[in-house]
Design an enzyme around this catalytic site. Structure first.
Site, PDB file in Angstrom:
ATOM      1  CG  ASP A  11      68.767  74.905 106.029  1.00 15.47           C
ATOM      2  OD1 ASP A  11      69.062  74.075 105.158  1.00 15.47           O
ATOM      3  OD2 ASP A  11      68.090  74.625 107.027  1.00 15.47           O
ATOM      4  CG  ASP A 130      61.875  68.711 101.145  1.00 14.04           C
ATOM      5  OD1 ASP A 130      62.846  68.232 101.781  1.00 14.04           O
ATOM      6  OD2 ASP A 130      61.941  69.789 100.540  1.00 14.04           O
TER       7      ASP A 130
END
Lengths: 257, 203
Positions: A11, A130
């Site tokens: 990330d 998500d």
């Protein structure tokens, strides 16, 4: 025999790898190119780089970071974050990515999945979902969130996964927001539900803490691949150790040379 | 000179980058038949739909490749580039392959051995029954892992140099004299893939 894939996720924010818990509380974990190469050498089957704040801040992916990371990386390399159209995707492929991961932009305009697929092949398009469960409801009611988990869409995970496949997605990257960063295990029930509903591979994400969690998600969770970040970054384990444990548990894996 | 043929089937960046990394000199990305005929080695990469190979015929590249192969230049097809060496594919029934190897490429079956088989076949799988006389596979033993991503596959023939098992055996590597192909992506297959490309460059 086709092996189960272990995917190391980076990330990235402002050119640095960061890690949060349930999408917040960010801490620094290092340089993306350096970490990608270290993961590949340790036996990670793929590398995913997500520019986690790109969509939120309305700017493009960090192409320089992608280019530097892709140089001399000889395992599949996926880039996500800030890819709003086919031109953005094209720039990321030119910088050395093999696949792109699209999330908010695919929800906003589902045609994008097919547009990228037509130019670069379906295998190059990962649709990231998500997911968050709705309190008091069954897993089949789990809902899709966008913009780094900030916005609810009202879409059911199951419906969106099926639509993504129909529109030509090559894989689905399914992140459980409920388990993400907690190191308490993947959401196996959610993963199994999506994996059973589509033909394309499903990558499970969110909650990896121990080798046992991977064994569970490859078994009960029916995942084709599993993604993790924090357990690798801070030296809790590396792919080599993890894969040795998986092999002992009977999971087919590619052991690094 | 190594000609890497661009027929708009996916992304060539990784293949070219890997050849450069391995020290290949004079790698030229081209759609020009004359360049293909002049090259000592020809690489035909490609991911995506078999239909894309119809551009090879339209641009005169099929004839150029036939000429190149006939005069003994080395040829390597990757992924769809391997499939194109066969008669054709059920993915695009109207588009002829080169026909250098006999057989049709077919989709993975939805069911195998009574169990559901996921498609595409994505991930790391092993090379088996590696032919000991294969030049492309020099130094690579059975059991070596390579990265695949495809929904159609080429049949096993007398020219198969290694197979992979997924819903039965299919051709992972094909090789006969100067014509070679790999269904996997050597540029994404870590040490084993780099060895395959190194072997090709050293021919």
């Amino acid at each position: 025999m086709l092996t189960k894939r272990i995917i190391a996720c980076l990330d990235v924010r402002g050119g640095r790898v960061v890690k949060g818990v349930q999408f917040v509380d960010i801490v620094d974990a290092g340089d993306p190119a350096e970490l990608a190469h270290r993961h590949a050498a340790a036996g990670a089957d793929e590398i995913v780089l997500l520019d986690i704040t790109a969509t939120h801040e309305g700017r493009g992916t960090l192409l320089d970071t992608v280019k530097r990371t892709a140089a001399a990386l000889f395992v599949p390399f996926t880039v996500g974050g800030g890819i709003r159209n086919a031109e953005d995707a094209s720039a990321v492929f030119d910088a050395g990515a093999d696949k792109v991961s699209i999330n908010s932009s695919a929800i906003a305009r589902p045609e994008l999945i097919g547009e990228i697929g037509r130019s670069f092949g379906a295998q190059a398009v990962i649709v990231a979902i998500d997911a968050r469960r709705v309190e008091g409801r069954g897993v089949d009611e789990a809902e899709v969130f966008v913009s780094g988990g900030r916005k609810a869409t009202g879409l059911r995970v199951l419906d969106w996964a099926r639509e993504a496949e129909e529109r030509g997605a090559g894989e689905i990257l399914l992140t459980s927001m409920d388990t993400d960063g907690m190191r308490g295990g993947f959401d196996c029930e959610l993963t199994a539900m999506v994996s059973g509903a589509v033909q394309i591979p499903v990558i499970a994400s969110g909650g990896a803490g121990t080798a046992g969690h991977f064994v569970e998600v490859f078994g009960r969770g029916r995942a084709d691949a599993a993604l993790a970040a924090s357990i690798f970054h801070f030296g809790v384990t590396d792919s080599r150790e993890l894969k040795s444990e998986l092999q002992r548990a009977g999971v087919p894996v590619r052991l690094p040379c | 000179m190594i000609a890497v043929i661009d027929y708009k089937a996916g992304n060539l960046t990784s293949v070219v980058k890997t050849l450069d990394y391995l020290g290949a000199r004079e790698v030229v990305v081209t759609q020009d038949p004359a360049v293909v005929v002049a090259a000592s080695k020809v690489v035909l990469p490609g991911v995506g739909h078999f239909q894309a190979t119809s551009l090879l015929q339209e641009r005169g590249l099929t004839d150029a490749i036939r000429q190149s192969v006939a005069k003994g230049s080395w040829f390597l097809g990757i992924c769809v580039g391997l499939q194109w060496l066969f008669d054709g594919s059920t993915e695009a029934p109207g588009v002829a392959g080169l026909g250098h190897f006999a057989g049709q490429c077919e989709r993975f079956p939805a069911l195998y051995d009574g169990a559901e088989l996921k498609s595409p076949h994505v991930g790391w799988n092993s090379l088996e029954r590696v032919r000991s006389d294969s030049r492309l596979m020099r130094g690579i033993e059975g059991g070596g892992f390579v990265y695949y991503t495809h929904s159609w596959r080429a049949p096993v023939t007398h020219a198969t140099a290694a197979v992979t098992e997924y819903g039965g055996a299919f051709t992972g590597v094909v090789e006969k004299e100067n014509v070679m192909g790999v269904q996997f992506h050597p540029e994404k297959s870590s040490a084993v893939g780099l060895q395959v490309l190194k072997n090709f460059l050293e021919l």
